[in-house]
Each structure stands twice: as structure tokens, then as C-alpha cells.
Write an enzyme that holds these catalytic residues in place. Structure first.
Site, PDB file in Angstrom:
ATOM      1  N   TYR A  54       0.703  -1.179  -0.181  1.00  0.00           N
ATOM      2  CA  TYR A  54      -0.085  -0.013   0.048  1.00  0.00           C
ATOM      3  C   TYR A  54       0.888   1.268  -0.018  1.00  0.00           C
ATOM      4  O   TYR A  54       1.747   1.413   1.079  1.00  0.00           O
ATOM      5  CB  TYR A  54      -0.971  -0.006   1.255  1.00  0.00           C
ATOM      6  N   PRO A 209     -16.429  -2.838   0.422  1.00  0.00           N
ATOM      7  CA  PRO A 209     -17.723  -3.063   0.647  1.00  0.00           C
ATOM      8  C   PRO A 209     -18.814  -1.903  -0.024  1.00  0.00           C
ATOM      9  O   PRO A 209     -20.051  -2.414  -0.152  1.00  0.00           O
ATOM     10  CB  PRO A 209     -18.052  -2.730   2.304  1.00  0.00           C
ATOM     11  N   ARG A 229     -11.876   8.016  -4.723  1.00  0.00           N
ATOM     12  CA  ARG A 229     -10.645   7.161  -5.011  1.00  0.00           C
ATOM     13  C   ARG A 229     -10.524   6.823  -6.672  1.00  0.00           C
ATOM     14  O   ARG A 229      -9.391   6.947  -6.828  1.00  0.00           O
ATOM     15  CB  ARG A 229     -11.398   5.859  -4.361  1.00  0.00           C
ATOM     16  N   ASN A 302     -19.577   6.293   8.197  1.00  0.00           N
ATOM     17  CA  ASN A 302     -19.845   4.920   8.025  1.00  0.00           C
ATOM     18  C   ASN A 302     -20.346   4.419   9.399  1.00  0.00           C
ATOM     19  O   ASN A 302     -20.741   3.213   9.288  1.00  0.00           O
ATOM     20  CB  ASN A 302     -18.528   4.429   7.882  1.00  0.00           C
TER      21      ASN A 302
END
Length: 335
Positions: A54, A209, A229, A302
Site C-alpha cells: 500500500y 464493501p 478514489r 460509516n
């Protein structure tokens, strides 16, 4: 916050968790990463996911600095990393014993931690014998560098093979799998892995998700926000996912489903993202849902999915299924 056991282990993880991916150390700096991690920790999230690949290792460094900055008690955290892509060298990738051990040590150095709780084989390696992979991850556990090992995007057959090898050697097989799972991507999780949940007590730490943001509704207009993103053009993987998710005919069909879900979200007084997260949590085989965030406000939004979960009655779930129209058919147990 609610917590579930990770598979058949005694380890309890928050049902929502936070991952680094290209966000921390890449898309955003330490200030934003720190704020997101603190918002998550304050909400009761205890699981933070990362990987050696990452942001070229910078995500691990950023997360490690946050842990040190806040002085959080190590036992209150569940930290993971994943090993497979460690660099350009011939032995800096894959699942050889050499790379598993050297990659683990390098990840710990970047995280500035003595150990991670979970370590994953980030992808299967068909060029390395399974007994070598199993032995290496068990060695990592025996040395105290990690407590549990698992897999990411392995097939059910590969996971079963790892367990057979581990059993034959008197060693520990993979405890958990980290697959993609969401309203638009279901087959592997709901069908292929189905026999493994009971057979091996397989835990799951699901990623994407929100289908890389598609299920938030932010792309319904066809415009990609620069701060999203898919707006992050520096990562080739992100751009490949964007092309498949938005620009293809299949992607456009999925966007129509997202639009059709809007009335249900409105009826439940929640956002599309919260609906999508709650839908994942409604599956009892999900141990934790890994979320991403570049702003603390996203973390807080979230977490509100927890309030949506009890609203997902059988009637509501049936209404969602009618829109998704993608429930996979079960298959015989082959494993």
C-alpha cells in the site's frame, strides 16, 4: 460498536474496521490519516488493516506513526498487514519463505511495531509449494511476529489445500480470508467459500464493501470527483478498477442498480453508503467490514451504518434482492 469473533479464534474484532490502502501515505498526508484513525478508535473500531504494497510501504509508516502519536495501548488494537508485493527485486515478491519472513520484518519496521495481530498472504502463489508457504507463516507466528495468519483472494480450493498441508505437518492453517464482498460482487463469498465457514471456522475481513465508492452514489451522475478514489490517477490498480466499474457496459448497469436503491436508503433514513455497509454486516459470515476514509467525517458517517443494521428486516432485504437481481446459486460442497 459491536464485535465479532474472527472465525473460530478467541480474537474479537470490531465489525467495522479501517484500512490504509493507497489513501494513507499516498492520497492523503499524516494529518488526515491521524484524524481518520482517531475518529475510528474513538468510535470503538479496534481493527486497522494494511499491506506492504500500500502506497509503496508509506501507508504502513503513516499508520505506525499514528499509533505512536496517540500512545494507544497495543492490546487495544488489532493490526494487520499483507505480504506478497514487497518490491521490484526477484525475491521481493511472492510467497517464498525468504520473502514471507523478510517482508514481515520489513513491515514491522515500517509500522514501528514488535508484532502484527494478523498477517495475510496477499494473493496465492502457484509457483511456491504450499508446504513452504504454510511452514513460513507458522514460523512467523512461532517467532511472535504475528498471532494469526490468513489469505486474501485465495480460492476455496487453495485455502482447503493449505489446511490439508497444515494438518499433515501438525501446523496451523489459515484462520481468515480477506475477499472482496459487496452488493455487486457476491459469488465467491456466498457460494465458493460457503463450505469453509463451518468446516474450518473461516473468518472474513472483507474489503471494498462500497465497490470502490460506486455504492455511495457519488458516481451516479457519470462525473468522477477529483477527490474520490477513482479520481486518484497515480495508482494504476485504481484506474483499472475504475474502467471496469464505471466505463464498461457492466459498470453502467451496476450504476442503474445503485440509483434504484436510493428510495430504500431514503425510507430507512440513511445514505446509500450506510445501506451498503449494513447489508454486508447482515451476513453472519462477515467478521469485519474494512472501510476506507480520507476524512474523519467519512469515518463517522460509516459508523452510522450500525444503526441501519437492525432495520434490515427480511422484507427490506427481499426488496434489495429484487433490485440487485444477482443472488448466486448455491453449489455442492466440493471441499
Amino acid at each position: 460498536m459491536q464485535y465479532r469473533h474472527l472465525g473460530k479464534s478467541g480474537l474479537r474484532v470490531s465489525i467495522l474496521s479501517l484500512g490504509g490502502w493507497v489513501t494513507y501515505g499516498g492520497q492523503v498526508g499524516d494529518d488526515a490519516a491521524f484524524e481518520c484513525m482517531k475518529a475510528a478508535y474513538d468510535a470503538g473500531i479496534n481493527f486497522f488493516d494494511n499491506a506492504e504494497v500500500y502506497a509503496g510501504g508509506e501507508s504502513e509508516k503513516s499508520m505506525g506513526r499514528a499509533i505512536k502519536h496517540f500512545g494507544w495501548k497495543r492490546s487495544s488494537l488489532v493490526i494487520s498487514t499483507k505480504i506478497y508485493w514487497g518490491g521490484a527485486g526477484s525475491n521481493d515478491k511472492g510467497l517464498s519463505r525468504k520473502h514471507i519472513i523478510e517482508g514481515t520484518k520489513a513491515s514491522l519496521e515500517r509500522l514501528d511495531l514488535d508484532y502484527v495481530d494478523l498477517i495475510f498472504a496477499h494473493r496465492p502463489d502457484n509457483l511456491t509449494p504450499m508446504h513452504e508457504i504454510v511452514r513460513a507463516f507458522n514460523w512467523v507466528i512461532e517467532k511472535g511476529y504475528a498471532f494469526y495468519w490468513g489469505t486474501s483472494e485465495w480460492s476455496a480450493e487453495q485455502i482447503s489445500d493449505a489446511h490439508r498441508v497444515a494438518d499433515s505437518l501438525g501446523l496451523i492453517g489459515p484462520l481468515m480470508e480477506q475477499p472482496q464482498y459487496n452488493m455487486l460482487h457476491r459469488e465467491r463469498f456466498e457460494v465458493e467459500y460457503a463450505p469453509l465457514y463451518a468446516k474450518y471456522g473461516l473468518g472474513t475481513t472483507i474489503w471494498s464493501p462500497l465497490a470502490s465508492g460506486v455504492l455511495t452514489g457519488k458516481y451516479n451522475s457519470g462525473v468522477v470527483p477529483e477527490d474520490s478514489r477513482f479520481g486518484y490517477k497515480k495508482d494504476a490498480v485504481v484506474q483499472r478498477i475504475r474502467e471496469a466499474s464505471l466505463d464498461s457496459e457492466e459498470g453502467k448497469a451496476k450504476l442503474k442498480k445503485v440509483v434504484a436503491l436510493e428510495p430504500i436508503a431514503k425510507k430507512l433514513d440513511c445514505t446509500l453508503a450506510q445501506l451498503a455497509l449494513a447489508w454486508c454486516l447482515a451476513n453472519k459470515n462477515v467478521s469485519t467490514v474494512i472501510t476506507g476514509a480520507s476524512r474523519a467525517e467519512q469515518v463517522k458517517e460509516n459508523v452510522k451504518a450500525l444503526a441501519v443494521l437492525p432495520k434490515l428486516t427480511p422484507e427490506v432485504l427481499a426488496e434489495i434482492e429484487k433490485i440487485l437481481d444477482n443472488k448466486p446459486e448455491s453449489k455442492p460442497d466440493r471441499y
